[in-house]
Design an enzyme around this catalytic site. Structure first.
Site, short mmCIF file in Angstrom:
data_model
loop_
_atom_site.label_atom_id
_atom_site.label_comp_id
_atom_site.label_asym_id
_atom_site.label_seq_id
_atom_site.Cartn_x
_atom_site.Cartn_y
_atom_site.Cartn_z
N GLU A 118 -1.07 -2.19 -1.15
CA GLU A 118 -0.78 -3.62 -0.39
C GLU A 118 -2.37 -3.89 0.49
O GLU A 118 -2.41 -4.40 1.15
CB GLU A 118 -0.39 -2.54 1.21
N GLY B 108 -4.98 4.65 -1.06
CA GLY B 108 -4.53 3.76 0.39
C GLY B 108 -5.62 3.73 0.97
O GLY B 108 -6.85 3.33 0.57
#
Lengths: 523, 523
Positions: free
Chosen positions: B305, B280
């Site tokens: 991501e 994250g």
């Protein structure tokens, strides 16, 4: 005169094409010696069919006869629920110290909620992987001591043709140090009905399933024959669980869902034959299937974890063209077995890691439909714990489908009765006491009152729609009052995206505990 | 003398190989006329890079100049967070009526928590699918009115080479009625850096990604040129967000994680180069990456991501061999651009539907690591709502990775400070006030105090371990007291699988609200 073992061999020979196993044939009670207190034991089976039977029952008899209750305990790993005569008898004898990832026995549930038997529920798709990776039995370096596997036929290479389920049997067979085979001669051989895929460490290959009928694996489970320590004959076939016919509530829910599907087709968001259906077990799920069988939809397909009774008539009429599942969970198996050649080509049984794989569920656009205990206004659901503390069965596969499906639908009655009040429990609440499916997962909530399509709505909009469409009329004002109060209190402070008042959020549950109803005198 | 438009064309020509678009070149302010109140508008961009800039800023200037605050409002769809100068200025001007699926602006957050701007957060992997399926804009039959797409080059066929992110730009381009292209000439062309896969209805093909470097798509987004209503030049490149260096807490957390990985390798549950990492954003995530860069691990890969600053030095040394992400989210882009040829071969940018696809995350065995707001003793996490009611940013991709990864790790400090008490907020609690990741998803919780490996444990075992390993010392007795009280009260009634006392479960939060600390006088 033939010895008992020789008689057993004679009747087993027609199902066992691998001669070396015949020397391992013995009676169930002969296997008791292999089991020691504290062992990690895996069973075949799933919801509850294809499960190990005669060996667990022999172990129960041994414990009962020798008063060993609480002294011969196992860590039990089995993909789903099993029967009352095997697992729940173990529970009654306090023979289960741990259980993963699901259970449904009356005695076992009691032990779990008293803290005597330990349990953890896990997504059905994830359990066999984590077991295979060694996460559950870390302290022994992974693996299992003994697997008890029910087979319906043994092939020339010693591989096992399972029965009416696969569950986690593949992974359990792979990681067990020793294997006991229960060869069941009371039911037909299921040869050709399975699509066996093995557990493996990442990275694994893409699961090349592009329609419910795609076949990517083998028809039997290859095992290391040197692991097999015993082969016993089983002629037990537990009767299926009876299913109540659809009541008015379930029928109304089914009607709302069929209407919703019809509109989605009209709007171009679903094809005319829908996408593959997943359906949980129980009364409402059966009513939805009945509703679909009486609907104008045709050429339906099923990609689910459990093939149920209501699907057989749909296969008969051709309304349903094919079903992929991990188990055939029927109330009566007679019809299936009497017409086995007809049904055999219309279903396939796969490991639960595959039936419930997020990869496949998402690719095929599966429509998930499951029943929670309670839902909240904002679209979270509790599928497992009464009052957030008392385990019912476990999460099962519900969130594999709800999290990944094209449409994520949950259905329940708007209210349930208590001793004091015919609608004493509201299933639509300010906040769930335990959350298994989140607001980020669910699209649609249905009760007999109506259908709340939550897609694309912000939390407060969802709450208003849930109250309007899904709540029981006797709770609408009460829930509206809470919502308005929560909006006022939180948004004035700039803290009201999903308005809640923590000190009141479980007041309806507390009222139920003290006064037998969730109908409040006041907030 | 060249006209302004001609000058713009001259500078754009080197980046635009599709001549028909040159007739559409105009100034940002010329596009204002295309926008009407209530429109559904999609932006390119993700976390916050590659986002539409000059057109949104021109719209803000128009609104400010003409005092149209609150009168020109849009439903804004953008895969992830964007910048403060575009989206948050829209929020300041009350130009956003709805926003999906994430936001991070100070002004926007205020509006959302006051109920003025509507928002719903959604799993990053699911948002573009649901948008493509038409779920968010059902009332207009799906689709979007206008997409504003930042490109760094336009190829011969009119297709768009994006910049430092993909996000949901593919799906937004597919479903928009009209497209405005912002051709950014201030940053290098990213030609060859992307792996574009299009949204489609089920059943779709298997995503044949079997390693972080697998390429399955195209290098540019094909669009229908007739949809393009304007091409504007952009030379804006927003500076990256500064990241604080790792503090003692983050460094301690990173140390626990590295130790854990080393033991997992030793036990044979992880390969020597681990499995692909997801991380994250934020201080702790960066510390973990720093920790890995200083660890003995080699040949690491990333499937995440967001590619972050701490990964660049790891690519420099070869510690990290490859990174797959949906965005390059850096504090400083200079180093990247100055050495673009070196880095270009070491990363790939994909749509968020692919970077976060459960299918790929699970297949590759990704190790997920994310920071929640709070976790509870039983292993549920709150990643989004303070006190269960106040939205921070949104769930983002955390649960795509935590739900599907090989190892699901969440990390946070054991306590946070309040004005009154340096450890006034315990991050380990009896129950989370909002649940985004469930006990069925998470494997490991880490704080600076230690690491709680929850795998294979029943709820009460998890709670004891969480208190022992992860809670702040000043809360251990208080949490133990609650746990023991809850066990006693519920297990005696046969209702204590996951012991909770509903009327006390948020008492620590209530104490914080009234007394400025979660340290209780008594339960």
């Amino acid at each position: 005169m033939l010895s008992s073992a020789a008689r057993s061999i004679a009747s087993l020979k027609s199902r066992c094409a691998y001669a070396p196993y015949l020397s391992k044939v013995c009676k169930p009670e002969d296997t008791v010696k292999f089991f020691k207190d504290g062992m990690n034991v895996g069973w075949s089976g799933f919801t509850p069919v294809g499960d190990a039977k005669v060996v667990p029952i022999a172990l129960s008899e041994y414990v009962e006869k020798n008063h060993l209750q609480g002294k011969l305990r196992f860590n039990l790993f089995c993909g789903g629920s099993t029967g009352s005569k095997n697992e729940d008898r173990w529970a009654k004898n306090n023979m289960i110290s741990r259980r993963y990832p699901y259970q449904s026995g009356k005695n076992h549930r009691k032990l779990i909620n008293k803290g005597i038997s330990l349990m953890a529920d896990k997504h059905i798709s994830m359990f066999p992987q984590d077991l295979f990776y060694g996460f559950y039995t870390k302290s022994r370096g992974g693996g299992l001591d003994i697997a008890i596997i029910e087979a319906t036929e043994i092939l020339e290479d010693g591989s096992l043709v399972l029965g009416a389920s696969v569950g986690s049997t593949t992974e359990i067979s792979q990681i067990a140090d020793k294997i006991i085979i229960e060869l069941n001669t009371a039911i037909p051989s299921f040869k050709g009905c399975h699509d066996i895929v093995y557990g493996c460490k990442p990275p694994y290959k893409p699961l090349n399933i592009t329609s419910p009928g795609s076949r990517i694996g083998e028809i039997s489970i290859k095992i290391d024959p040197s692991k097999v320590i015993a082969v016993v004959e089983s002629n037990l076939s537990f009767p299926g669980l009876p299913i109540a016919g659809p009541d008015a509530t379930a029928t109304a829910i089914a009607g709302h869902i069929v209407d919703f599907f019809q509109n989605e087709v009209k709007q171009g968001r679903l094809p005319e034959n829908l996408y593959p259906l997943q359906s949980g077990v129980g009364n409402i799920a059966n009513a939805v299937l009945h509703g679909l069988n009486n609907s104008p939809f045709n050429n339906l397909a099923v990609y689910t974890e459990v093939l149920q009774d209501a699907m057989l008539p749909m296969l008969d009429t051709g309304k349903l063209t094919f079903a992929s599942a991990s188990a055939l969970t029927l109330a009566q198996y007679d019809k299936l077995y009497q017409n086995f050649d007809f049904y055999k080509d219309k279903f396939i049984l796969r490991p639960q890691a595959i039936t419930n794989a997020p990869e496949v569920v998402r690719r095929l656009g599966v429509i998930g439909m499951n029943t929670p205990v309670e839902v909240d206004m904002y679209g979270h659901a509790n599928s497992t714990h009464i009052n957030g503390t008392q385990m019912i069965n476990g999460i099962g596969g519900s969130n594999d489908f709800e999290r990944n499906g094209y449409l994520s639908i949950m259905h329940c009655p708007s209210a349930r009765k208590t001793k004091k009040d015919p609608t004493g429990i509201s299933c639509i609440l300010p906040m769930c006491t335990h959350i298994d499916q989140t607001e980020h997962d669910l699209d649609v909530i249905v009760t007999e009152q109506g259908l709340a399509d939550l897609r694309g709505l912000a939390p407060v909009e969802r709450a208003r729609l849930m109250i309007e469409k899904a709540a029981h009329p006797s709770y609408k004002d009460q829930l509206r009052e809470y919502l308005n109060m929560a909006i006022k209190e939180t948004q004035s402070k700039g803290a009201g995206h999903e308005p809640q008042i923590l000190e009141k959020v479980f007041k309806m549950h507390e009222n139920l505990a003290t006064k037998g109803t969730m109908h409040l005198d006041s907030w």
